[in-house]
Motif scaffolding. Structure first.
Motif, PDB file in Angstrom:
ATOM      1  N   VAL A  91       1.297  -1.171  -0.285  1.00 14.70           N
ATOM      2  CA  VAL A  91      -0.032  -0.220  -0.152  1.00 14.70           C
ATOM      3  C   VAL A  91       0.845   1.148  -0.159  1.00 14.70           C
ATOM      4  O   VAL A  91       0.994   2.308  -0.695  1.00 14.70           O
ATOM      5  N   LYS A  92       1.907   1.430   1.158  1.00 14.45           N
ATOM      6  CA  LYS A  92       3.086   2.311   0.855  1.00 14.45           C
ATOM      7  C   LYS A  92       3.763   2.775  -0.714  1.00 14.45           C
ATOM      8  O   LYS A  92       3.182   3.486  -1.210  1.00 14.45           O
ATOM      9  N   LYS A  93       3.889   1.550  -1.159  1.00 12.43           N
ATOM     10  CA  LYS A  93       4.503   1.696  -2.554  1.00 12.43           C
ATOM     11  C   LYS A  93       3.582   2.473  -3.703  1.00 12.43           C
ATOM     12  O   LYS A  93       3.926   3.306  -4.536  1.00 12.43           O
ATOM     13  N   LYS A  94       2.183   1.731  -3.639  1.00 10.82           N
ATOM     14  CA  LYS A  94       0.997   2.703  -4.601  1.00 10.82           C
ATOM     15  C   LYS A  94       0.091   3.742  -3.956  1.00 10.82           C
ATOM     16  O   LYS A  94       0.419   4.123  -4.801  1.00 10.82           O
ATOM     17  N   ALA A 123      -4.255   2.186   4.099  1.00  9.35           N
ATOM     18  CA  ALA A 123      -3.583   3.822   4.256  1.00  9.35           C
ATOM     19  C   ALA A 123      -4.093   5.194   5.489  1.00  9.35           C
ATOM     20  O   ALA A 123      -3.449   5.377   5.169  1.00  9.35           O
ATOM     21  N   GLN A 124      -4.926   4.157   5.242  1.00  9.84           N
ATOM     22  CA  GLN A 124      -6.212   5.190   6.996  1.00  9.84           C
ATOM     23  C   GLN A 124      -4.418   5.169   8.319  1.00  9.84           C
ATOM     24  O   GLN A 124      -4.427   6.132   8.774  1.00  9.84           O
ATOM     25  N   VAL A 125      -4.236   3.787   8.358  1.00 13.22           N
ATOM     26  CA  VAL A 125      -3.516   3.247   8.953  1.00 13.22           C
ATOM     27  C   VAL A 125      -1.880   4.105   9.079  1.00 13.22           C
ATOM     28  O   VAL A 125      -1.379   4.371  10.246  1.00 13.22           O
ATOM     29  N   ILE A 126      -1.606   3.898   7.677  1.00 16.44           N
ATOM     30  CA  ILE A 126      -0.229   4.692   7.847  1.00 16.44           C
ATOM     31  C   ILE A 126      -0.689   5.714   7.833  1.00 16.44           C
ATOM     32  O   ILE A 126       0.719   5.906   8.105  1.00 16.44           O
ATOM     33  N   LYS A 127      -1.635   6.603   7.229  1.00 16.37           N
ATOM     34  CA  LYS A 127      -1.464   7.828   7.541  1.00 16.37           C
ATOM     35  C   LYS A 127      -1.167   8.532   8.910  1.00 16.37           C
ATOM     36  O   LYS A 127      -0.803   9.586   9.276  1.00 16.37           O
ATOM     37  N   GLU A 128      -1.994   7.675  10.202  1.00 15.05           N
ATOM     38  CA  GLU A 128      -1.770   7.980  10.644  1.00 15.05           C
ATOM     39  C   GLU A 128      -0.965   7.721  11.426  1.00 15.05           C
ATOM     40  O   GLU A 128      -0.120   9.167  12.352  1.00 15.05           O
ATOM     41  N   ILE A 129      -0.029   7.007  11.307  1.00 15.02           N
ATOM     42  CA  ILE A 129       1.762   6.612  11.755  1.00 15.02           C
ATOM     43  C   ILE A 129       2.342   7.613  11.162  1.00 15.02           C
ATOM     44  O   ILE A 129       3.147   7.837  12.107  1.00 15.02           O
ATOM     45  N   GLN A 130       2.203   8.292  10.277  1.00 17.08           N
ATOM     46  CA  GLN A 130       3.047   9.013   9.573  1.00 17.08           C
ATOM     47  C   GLN A 130       2.323  10.548   9.782  1.00 17.08           C
ATOM     48  O   GLN A 130       3.788  11.376  10.684  1.00 17.08           O
ATOM     49  N   VAL A 131       1.446  11.116  10.350  1.00 13.25           N
ATOM     50  CA  VAL A 131       1.278  12.267  11.393  1.00 13.25           C
ATOM     51  C   VAL A 131       1.831  12.408  12.725  1.00 13.25           C
ATOM     52  O   VAL A 131       1.946  12.715  12.936  1.00 13.25           O
TER      53      VAL A 131
END
Length: 143
Positions: A91-94, A123-131
């Motif tokens: 998902v990160k790559k996409k 993607a929501q989980v990934i964005k949560e981690i990034q934010v």
């Protein structure tokens, strides 16, 4: 001498054929993502007196139980953990490809494929981690 002949005959037999595991269904993927989100404070945190390898192992067991509750195939803890890590990477790559397509100059249509609803949930989980970042880590610029 006859025992050597038997050993040679058994060594020539073809290895047992492993059957392929079934793909994760959308329901299993969503259960895995939601289960991880519910336990991210343990799974994402660094090891400490409160967060031990055993507590992380138990959290992954709980996620696996949630996945198995909606699954037709019995999944193991390591299988679920590996699927989560691999899927997060995909998902990160996409997401990166989508972002690169949006930043291209020259107009035209985007060649990047849109995220599916399961990929959108990840993607929501990934964005949560990034934010929010990883809890317990300080920003190097604030030191």
């Amino acid at each position: 001498m006859p025992t050597q002949v038997l050993k040679m005959a058994t060594a020539a037999e073809p290895p047992a054929i492993r059957s392929r595991r079934a793909n994760f269904s959308d329901e299993e993927m969503m259960a895995m993502i939601l289960g991880w989100q519910d336990r991210q404070d343990v799974l994402q945190e660094r090891f400490s007196q409160n967060i031990t390898a055993e507590s992380k192992k138990q959290a992954w067991e709980d996620v696996t139980t949630e996945v198995n509750s909606v699954s037709r195939v019995l999944r193991g803890r390591e299988e679920v953990k590996k699927k989560f890590v691999d899927f997060k990477s995909v998902v990160k790559k996409k997401m990166s490809n989508i972002r690169q397509e949006q930043e291209k100059t020259g107009g035209g249509t985007s060649e990047a494929k849109a995220l599916t609803h399961i990929e959108e949930a990840m993607a929501q989980v990934i964005k949560e981690i990034q934010v929010s970042g990883i809890p317990g880590l300080q920003d190097p610029g604030s030191m």
